[in-house]
Design an enzyme around this catalytic site. Structure first.
Site, PDB file in Angstrom:
ATOM      1  N   THR A  64      -2.133 -11.195   1.175  1.00  0.00           N
ATOM      2  CA  THR A  64      -1.979 -10.659  -0.005  1.00  0.00           C
ATOM      3  C   THR A  64      -0.454 -10.326   0.101  1.00  0.00           C
ATOM      4  O   THR A  64       0.046  -9.736   1.315  1.00  0.00           O
ATOM      5  CB  THR A  64      -2.990  -9.378   0.008  1.00  0.00           C
ATOM      6  OG1 THR A  64      -2.385  -8.576  -1.333  1.00  0.00           O
ATOM      7  CG2 THR A  64      -2.610  -8.371   0.867  1.00  0.00           C
ATOM      8  N   GLU A  65       0.327 -10.544  -1.121  1.00  0.00           N
ATOM      9  CA  GLU A  65       1.664 -10.736  -0.937  1.00  0.00           C
ATOM     10  C   GLU A  65       2.404  -9.243  -0.673  1.00  0.00           C
ATOM     11  O   GLU A  65       3.713  -9.274  -0.494  1.00  0.00           O
ATOM     12  CB  GLU A  65       2.329 -11.457  -2.122  1.00  0.00           C
ATOM     13  CG  GLU A  65       2.174 -10.512  -3.649  1.00  0.00           C
ATOM     14  CD  GLU A  65       0.858 -11.158  -4.211  1.00  0.00           C
ATOM     15  OE1 GLU A  65      -0.031 -11.609  -3.600  1.00  0.00           O
ATOM     16  OE2 GLU A  65       0.798 -10.980  -5.287  1.00  0.00           O
ATOM     17  N   ASN A  66       1.898  -8.217  -0.824  1.00  0.00           N
ATOM     18  CA  ASN A  66       2.559  -7.074  -0.450  1.00  0.00           C
ATOM     19  C   ASN A  66       2.442  -6.941   1.261  1.00  0.00           C
ATOM     20  O   ASN A  66       3.173  -5.792   1.597  1.00  0.00           O
ATOM     21  CB  ASN A  66       1.732  -5.879  -1.020  1.00  0.00           C
ATOM     22  CG  ASN A  66       0.346  -5.735  -0.853  1.00  0.00           C
ATOM     23  OD1 ASN A  66      -0.522  -6.730  -0.728  1.00  0.00           O
ATOM     24  ND2 ASN A  66      -0.332  -4.674  -0.500  1.00  0.00           N
ATOM     25  N   SER A  70       6.781 -11.991   3.775  1.00  0.00           N
ATOM     26  CA  SER A  70       5.720 -12.251   2.809  1.00  0.00           C
ATOM     27  C   SER A  70       6.056 -13.488   1.918  1.00  0.00           C
ATOM     28  O   SER A  70       5.350 -14.498   1.713  1.00  0.00           O
ATOM     29  CB  SER A  70       4.935 -11.008   2.175  1.00  0.00           C
ATOM     30  OG  SER A  70       3.772 -11.494   1.583  1.00  0.00           O
TER      31      SER A  70
END
Lengths: 213, 245
Positions: free
Chosen positions: A47-49, A89
């Site tokens: 998840t890119e966060n 990320s």
């Protein structure tokens, strides 16, 4: 002609994800794919966060506001998970380290162009988030969508009319009626779903479709 | 003796000038330095440029700063959310400028500023309206656009534990923009849940070395607030705090 439902489609996509893959599931319908990943296979969700090894939603009462996904929903971290900052990320995306990304779409063109961030409507507040990074950020960019919009027009198009998210980035499209590969010659029907026929797909999309040989 | 800790959030934001560029950490509410933003509201600086992933949620934190008309310009990736009514109203009324940047380019532009990079070529956004007017180049067969660093006068970030030298560790996905914003700002201010003794942080696990940090303030126990009610937090060992019922 009937296709398959959204949950069935999510399950269909999940079947195609091999063990050991690093996968990002976009906000919205693609998140359903997580519920259908085969038990016992190690598939690592990004998840890119800032998390690799994302697990399911927490039990009620176990919500941790520091632990969320890109849709800002509470999640859990699996044993073996890793946290990292935003630059790392998105480096994972641009650097070609993710295997598969599954995204929603407004339109996909036969050249693999993706439009999914803005309808270009006057007065809309532009908000792109990570959409453009995700569009170019995996070895395989898959789209999960209904074939038709609510008003019956095809989301598979010769050229996108909505603002682009990425150019030539989509490799496969999973719709409720069929699965398509994007090839140098345009869309190729990979698999028909429900009782759909290729002739019906050509009529609905107004495109000439290659059939899988 | 080096001591970057200050005892109040007011001291932590002292001296911020009108017209400053302020980076504010957080992705949604995770990692948003709410107490520092509240202190900035009280401090009074205005005509600010704010760099943050989102443009405020609900009525607290960044949204409260926006609501007071202190921000002239937002640089962010995703202003529009279900609870961004404060920003939406200002934008529609023409009372705030907006620069939308793809999230990964935003992160890399901030990282570049802290790392002393003059500019970089990124594949994100190529061929889209957000790359309009930018220099494009084909490198090794792939298309890229030129993007420039974003630096700031001040960064306001939230970390989990910090020491008096400014070393920081974060908690879970609340890390998000903290490390890169700390490095990209002239003055980096970190609110932490807990200030710990020098040496208490494992050097192998320090995420932001103190060289990037100028001020540290404890806001322990950090408020996890929903609908005005304290719903939890964690102690210095990561154990959940008791929630009074």
């Amino acid at each position: 002609m009937t296709g398959i439902g959204r949950v069935e489609l999510a399950a269909r996509i999940a079947q195609d994800i091999p063990e050991g893959s690093y996968v990002n599931l976009g906000i919205g319908a693609p998140t359903l794919v997580a519920n259908h990943l085969p038990e016992g296979l190690e598939i690592i969700l990004h998840t890119e966060n800032g998390l690799l090894g994302m697990g399911r939603a927490p039990e009620p009462g176990r919500v941790d506001p520091d632990l969320i996904n890109a849709g800002k929903q509470p999640v859990t971290a699996l044993p073996g998970a890793a946290y990292f900052h935003h630059a790392d990320s998105f480096g994972m995306m641009r650097g070609g380290h993710l295997d598969i990304c599954v995204l929603g779409a407004f339109q996909v063109s036969s050249a693999g162009d993706l439009a999914n961030w803005s309808t270009g409507a006057p007065g809309a507040i532009p908000a792109v988030g990570g959409a453009m990074d995700l569009a170019i950020g995996a070895k395989n960019v898959w789209v999960m969508t209904d074939l038709l919009t609510r008003d019956g027009s095809s989301k598979l198009v010769a050229e996108c009319t909505y603002p682009l998210t990425g150019v030539g980035c989509v490799s496969r499209v999973y719709t409720d009626r069929a699965v398509f590969d994007v090839t140098d010659g345009g869309f190729r029907v990979r698999e028909l779903l429900g009782d759909t026929t290729v002739a019906e797909l050509e009529q609905l999309t107004a495109l000439t479709l290659e059939e899988r040989s | 003796m080096i001591d970057k800790t200050v005892s109040t959030v007011a001291e932590a934001v002292a001296g911020i000038e009108d017209g400053s560029t302020i980076m504010i950490g957080g992705f949604g509410r995770a990692g948003q330095p709410v107490e520092l933003i509240d202190a900035l509201i009280d401090q009074g600086a205005s005509d600010l440029t704010v760099v943050s992933n989102n443009a405020g949620n609900g009525d607290l934190g960044l949204a409260a700063l926006l609501a007071r008309g202190r921000v002239r310009r937002m640089i962010c990736s995703f202003p529009r959310q279900h609870d961004s009514w404060v920003f939406d109203g200002l934008f529609r009324a023409g009372q705030i400028e907006l620069e939308v940047v793809p999230q990964g380019n935003l992160a890399e532009r901030i990282r570049a500023a802290g790392a002393g990079i003059g500019a970089f070529f990124t594949p994100t956004g190529v061929g889209t309206e957000l790359a309009a007017g930018k220099e494009e180049r084909v490198i090794d067969g792939r298309r890229y656009v030129l993007d420039y660093p974003i630096k700031a006068d001040v960064a306001l970030i939230a970390a989990y534990r910090g020491d008096r030298w400014g070393n920081l560790v974060y908690r879970e996905t609340a890390r998000n923009f903290g490390p890169i914003m700390a490095a990209a700002a002239t003055t980096a201010v970190a609110q932490v849940d807990h200030v710990v003794e020098l040496g208490a942080l494992d050097p192998e696990s320090v995420v932001t070395p103190g060289i990037f940090v100028n001020r540290v303030v404890a806001v322990s126990p950090r408020r996890w607030v929903e609908n005005g009610e304290f719903v939890g937090g964690v102690d210095v060992d990561g154990e959940p705090l008791e929630v009074a019922r």
